[in-house]
Design a protein around this motif. Structure first.
Motif, PDB file in Angstrom:
ATOM      1  N   ILE A  97       0.859  -1.199   0.000  1.00  0.00           N
ATOM      2  CA  ILE A  97       0.000   0.000   0.000  1.00  0.00           C
ATOM      3  C   ILE A  97       0.885   1.236   0.000  1.00  0.00           C
ATOM      4  O   ILE A  97       1.772   1.396   0.839  1.00  0.00           O
ATOM      5  CB  ILE A  97      -0.920   0.019   1.240  1.00  0.00           C
ATOM      6  CG1 ILE A  97      -1.914  -1.145   1.189  1.00  0.00           C
ATOM      7  CG2 ILE A  97      -1.663   1.344   1.356  1.00  0.00           C
ATOM      8  CD1 ILE A  97      -2.726  -1.317   2.459  1.00  0.00           C
ATOM      9  N   LYS A  98       0.631   2.103  -0.988  1.00  0.00           N
ATOM     10  CA  LYS A  98       1.355   3.373  -1.090  1.00  0.00           C
ATOM     11  C   LYS A  98       0.346   4.436  -1.475  1.00  0.00           C
ATOM     12  O   LYS A  98      -0.492   4.211  -2.348  1.00  0.00           O
ATOM     13  CB  LYS A  98       2.437   3.262  -2.167  1.00  0.00           C
ATOM     14  CG  LYS A  98       3.797   3.406  -1.547  1.00  0.00           C
ATOM     15  CD  LYS A  98       5.030   3.233  -2.302  1.00  0.00           C
ATOM     16  CE  LYS A  98       5.214   3.393  -3.738  1.00  0.00           C
ATOM     17  NZ  LYS A  98       6.568   2.988  -4.125  1.00  0.00           N
ATOM     18  N   ASP A 105       1.569  21.873   1.604  1.00  0.00           N
ATOM     19  CA  ASP A 105       1.115  22.060   0.209  1.00  0.00           C
ATOM     20  C   ASP A 105       1.875  21.186  -0.781  1.00  0.00           C
ATOM     21  O   ASP A 105       1.994  21.533  -1.957  1.00  0.00           O
ATOM     22  CB  ASP A 105       1.276  23.535  -0.226  1.00  0.00           C
ATOM     23  CG  ASP A 105       0.192  24.407   0.377  1.00  0.00           C
ATOM     24  OD1 ASP A 105      -0.878  23.863   0.698  1.00  0.00           O
ATOM     25  OD2 ASP A 105       0.421  25.610   0.560  1.00  0.00           O
ATOM     26  N   HIS A 106       2.402  20.091  -0.303  1.00  0.00           N
ATOM     27  CA  HIS A 106       3.322  19.315  -1.124  1.00  0.00           C
ATOM     28  C   HIS A 106       2.953  17.835  -0.973  1.00  0.00           C
ATOM     29  O   HIS A 106       2.789  17.358   0.155  1.00  0.00           O
ATOM     30  CB  HIS A 106       4.747  19.588  -0.589  1.00  0.00           C
ATOM     31  CG  HIS A 106       5.825  18.839  -1.302  1.00  0.00           C
ATOM     32  ND1 HIS A 106       6.246  19.146  -2.562  1.00  0.00           N
ATOM     33  CD2 HIS A 106       6.591  17.774  -0.893  1.00  0.00           C
ATOM     34  CE1 HIS A 106       7.223  18.313  -2.920  1.00  0.00           C
ATOM     35  NE2 HIS A 106       7.434  17.472  -1.927  1.00  0.00           N
ATOM     36  N   PRO A 107       2.796  17.093  -2.087  1.00  0.00           N
ATOM     37  CA  PRO A 107       2.447  15.678  -1.944  1.00  0.00           C
ATOM     38  C   PRO A 107       3.615  14.865  -1.365  1.00  0.00           C
ATOM     39  O   PRO A 107       4.754  15.007  -1.813  1.00  0.00           O
ATOM     40  CB  PRO A 107       2.109  15.228  -3.364  1.00  0.00           C
ATOM     41  CG  PRO A 107       2.760  16.220  -4.257  1.00  0.00           C
ATOM     42  CD  PRO A 107       2.915  17.504  -3.504  1.00  0.00           C
ATOM     43  N   VAL A 108       3.307  14.050  -0.358  1.00  0.00           N
ATOM     44  CA  VAL A 108       4.308  13.198   0.275  1.00  0.00           C
ATOM     45  C   VAL A 108       3.830  11.745   0.164  1.00  0.00           C
ATOM     46  O   VAL A 108       2.687  11.433   0.501  1.00  0.00           O
ATOM     47  CB  VAL A 108       4.497  13.568   1.775  1.00  0.00           C
ATOM     48  CG1 VAL A 108       5.412  12.570   2.479  1.00  0.00           C
ATOM     49  CG2 VAL A 108       5.052  14.988   1.907  1.00  0.00           C
ATOM     50  N   TRP A 109       4.710  10.886  -0.323  1.00  0.00           N
ATOM     51  CA  TRP A 109       4.366   9.460  -0.445  1.00  0.00           C
ATOM     52  C   TRP A 109       4.473   8.768   0.908  1.00  0.00           C
ATOM     53  O   TRP A 109       5.399   9.023   1.682  1.00  0.00           O
ATOM     54  CB  TRP A 109       5.291   8.765  -1.444  1.00  0.00           C
ATOM     55  CG  TRP A 109       4.901   9.025  -2.866  1.00  0.00           C
ATOM     56  CD1 TRP A 109       5.444   9.942  -3.725  1.00  0.00           C
ATOM     57  CD2 TRP A 109       3.848   8.369  -3.589  1.00  0.00           C
ATOM     58  NE1 TRP A 109       4.800   9.895  -4.943  1.00  0.00           N
ATOM     59  CE2 TRP A 109       3.819   8.933  -4.889  1.00  0.00           C
ATOM     60  CE3 TRP A 109       2.927   7.356  -3.278  1.00  0.00           C
ATOM     61  CZ2 TRP A 109       2.910   8.532  -5.870  1.00  0.00           C
ATOM     62  CZ3 TRP A 109       2.021   6.957  -4.246  1.00  0.00           C
ATOM     63  CH2 TRP A 109       2.016   7.537  -5.533  1.00  0.00           C
ATOM     64  N   VAL A 110       3.506   7.911   1.181  1.00  0.00           N
ATOM     65  CA  VAL A 110       3.459   7.153   2.437  1.00  0.00           C
ATOM     66  C   VAL A 110       3.344   5.670   2.097  1.00  0.00           C
ATOM     67  O   VAL A 110       2.552   5.287   1.231  1.00  0.00           O
ATOM     68  CB  VAL A 110       2.236   7.572   3.292  1.00  0.00           C
ATOM     69  CG1 VAL A 110       2.199   6.770   4.592  1.00  0.00           C
ATOM     70  CG2 VAL A 110       2.261   9.067   3.579  1.00  0.00           C
ATOM     71  N   LYS A 111       4.130   4.876   2.781  1.00  0.00           N
ATOM     72  CA  LYS A 111       4.100   3.421   2.576  1.00  0.00           C
ATOM     73  C   LYS A 111       3.676   2.768   3.895  1.00  0.00           C
ATOM     74  O   LYS A 111       4.028   3.256   4.969  1.00  0.00           O
ATOM     75  CB  LYS A 111       5.507   2.971   2.198  1.00  0.00           C
ATOM     76  CG  LYS A 111       5.637   1.551   1.669  1.00  0.00           C
ATOM     77  CD  LYS A 111       7.067   1.387   1.149  1.00  0.00           C
ATOM     78  CE  LYS A 111       7.380   0.023   0.640  1.00  0.00           C
ATOM     79  NZ  LYS A 111       6.436  -0.536  -0.303  1.00  0.00           N
ATOM     80  N   ALA A 112       2.939   1.670   3.802  1.00  0.00           N
ATOM     81  CA  ALA A 112       2.453   1.002   5.013  1.00  0.00           C
ATOM     82  C   ALA A 112       3.100  -0.376   5.167  1.00  0.00           C
ATOM     83  O   ALA A 112       3.155  -1.162   4.219  1.00  0.00           O
ATOM     84  CB  ALA A 112       0.937   0.856   4.953  1.00  0.00           C
TER      85      ALA A 112
END
Length: 550
Positions: A97-98, A105-112
């Protein structure tokens, strides 16, 4: 395994069928998973273990800290050295899952990542990380250090836990009946949920909150404009945020907002519930605050042989076992400090997070009296200190270092480093007296004494946190009787507690241990029995379902 439409991978008990997402900044599950700093993590770790034992329909949501809290090492002169080491965990599963959240104001990727319940016998736990090649370096650092000292990083961590955690739950399709915030770190989730449901009522009926902080100053506050700039409010304008939260000034008070968005909250001891209701009563619009006293998981913490010996009334077995546990822990003392402790000598242990109100150095305040205690040949003592100060709390580090220097003058005083789950357990097993002397009423709960009692340590404490619900003086522990602290200044309170503490130690504790050991053993056994009966995390996890999630 598939993480679509996620269900707990065991048959949930029908008493605990409500789906719960439990958010915490830290979880102390087991020594190899170093994503915790202190009591909050010890509590949430025990909670997940008992949730697993009871087969509750609950999942944990936390953060995978790349460098953990920090590693406690020593400088050349034995004083505290703060080091950060990268942690790797082969036992965590990549969920695949990502997703992205907006920070500044900035997209940040998150990994689970996923901790399978069978790995350490816990409820399922999902851990979020931004330490990904898709992110710029600043975004990667969000999940580097637990409780980062940089304010902007810390706010970003709160957004990750709250917004990222709530979004993860959507990605999983878990659809919880309750979102449970363990402390207010994840309160940004309410803005995500508000945008999701479109109204406050739908958020409120799902949200519950556990507060751990018995004084206003200890509750996290940040500049509301900074929070806004960092996208904490999920795109809501400041005017709307103020309208929703009722906040008028420029301080965003995380706990206050949690108390206004939850339909029910709990303090973590009976006393703390009283203190919290009083403390927050001057604010309009807060939810009711009940009490659910903290507890610890017996299966993980207790020494089973001591309990068996106690159940069978086999005193010589009990004595042998306790002596063996002390001896084994003293190997660590000898290894770290070069001091050989004697398992026949009464051992006092003070070990927990170093913070000013916990008064680590309390016993040492009057040098003459301390010397007298340490040089008493009729009633000898050994004292061990351990604990991890916050890495940027210089007064607490100073206190730790002062104790290190002091300990060099005595062969029966030791200060240890590396206070995490394993050392914590060993020191509880080493303790005859588990000393706890916070300034009343500043300790919300203070659970370390519970696990000490599960290992035959006798609690000796000021009357704070969970202690008023537990100690029957002279029967299962020892307690400094409360004074009218509200009328005292800090110095007067310290003086009163100090004199009472030493009086009880010199006149009751030491003579009992050396002159009437049979009664001493009974006191320890009474503590073991009482703690298992009322302060086992199964009771707490059940009360969360019956009282908080109802």
């Amino acid at each position: 395994m598939s993480f679509i439409n996620f269900k707990v991978p065991y048959q949930a008990d029908e008493r605990f069928a409500k789906r719960v997402a439990y958010f915490s900044m830290e979880f102390a599950i087991h020594q190899p998973l170093k994503i915790y700093s202190g009591g909050l993590g010890f509590l949430s770790g025990s909670h997940l273990r008992s949730a697993y034992e009871l087969k509750q329909n609950l999942v944990g949501v936390g953060i995978l800290w790349k460098y953990g809290y920090y590693d406690q090492a020593r400088n050349q002169d034995q004083t505290l050295q703060v080091t950060w080491m990268e942690k790797n965990y082969s036992f965590l599963e990549d969920t695949g899952i990502k997703f992205q959240i907006i920070i500044h104001d900035h997209p940040v990727w998150v990994k689970a990542f996923y901790l399978n319940p069978e790995t350490f016998k816990t409820a399922p736990l999902f851990l979020l990380s931004t330490d990904l090649p898709e992110n710029d370096y600043v975004s990667q650092t969000i999940t580097h250090r637990l409780y980062d000292a940089n304010v902007a990083t810390k706010v970003a961590q709160f957004i990750l836990l709250g917004v990222g955690g709530a979004k993860l739950i959507d990605e999983l399709g878990f659809n919880p009946d309750r979102y449970h915030l363990n402390e207010a770190h994840g309160v940004s989730s309410v803005f995500y949920l508000y945008k999701k449901f479109g109204n406050v009522e739908d958020v409120k009926k799902r949200l519950v909150f556990t507060t751990h902080t018995p004084e206003e100053a200890g509750n996290e506050k940040h500049d509301i404009n900074l929070c806004h700039k960092m996208s904490y409010f999920c795109g809501l304008g400041l005017d709307e945020v103020r309208k929703l939260t009722g906040l008028q000034d420029d301080q965003f008070n995380h706990s206050l907002v949690a108390l206004r968005f939850a339909h029910l909250a709990n303090g973590v001891s009976a006393l703390h519930g009283d203190v919290s209701r009083q403390m927050w009563s001057k604010y309009p619009g807060i939810c009711p605050i009940i009490s659910i006293t903290n507890a610890q998981n017996w299966t993980y913490w207790s020494d089973k042989q001591l309990y068996r010996a106690s159940d069978e009334s086999n005193d010589s077995w009990w004595d042998d076992r306790k002596k063996y546990l002390k001896k084994r822990a003293f190997e660590i003392v000898a290894d770290q400090t070069g001091k050989v402790f004697d398992p026949n000598v009464l051992t006092i242990v003070w070990a927990r997070r170093f913070a000013g109100y916990k008064r680590a150095e309390f016993l040492t305040r009057d040098k003459a009296r301390f010397e007298k205690l340490l040089s008493n040949t009729k009633y000898p003592v050994q004292i061990i200190w351990a604990g991890k100060p916050y890495p940027m709390d210089y007064p607490a580090i100073n206190e730790f270092n002062n104790l290190v220097h002091l300990s060099k003058n005595y062969k029966n005083v030791a200060v240890l480093i590396g206070y995490e789950l394993t050392l914590s357990k060993r020191l509880k097993q080493a303790s005859d007296i588990w000393l706890n002397n916070p300034r009343v009423p500043r300790e919300a709960s203070g659970t370390s004494g519970m696990t000490a009692a599960m290992n035959g340590g006798v609690n000796f404490s000021t009357d704070d946190g969970w202690i008023p619900e537990f100690i029957d003086h002279g029967h299962n522990g020892f307690v400094v009787p409360k004074a009218d602290y509200a009328r005292m200044n800090v110095q007067e309170q310290d003086d009163y507690d100090y004199n009472k503490l030493y009086d009880i130690l010199e006149k009751e504790v030491l003579p009992l241990y050396y002159d009437n050991y049979d009664t001493w053993r009974q006191v320890a056994k009474n503590g073991m029995r009482d703690v298992r009966f009322r302060f086992e995390a199964g009771r707490m996890a059940t009360e969360y379902y019956e009282l908080l999630y109802k």
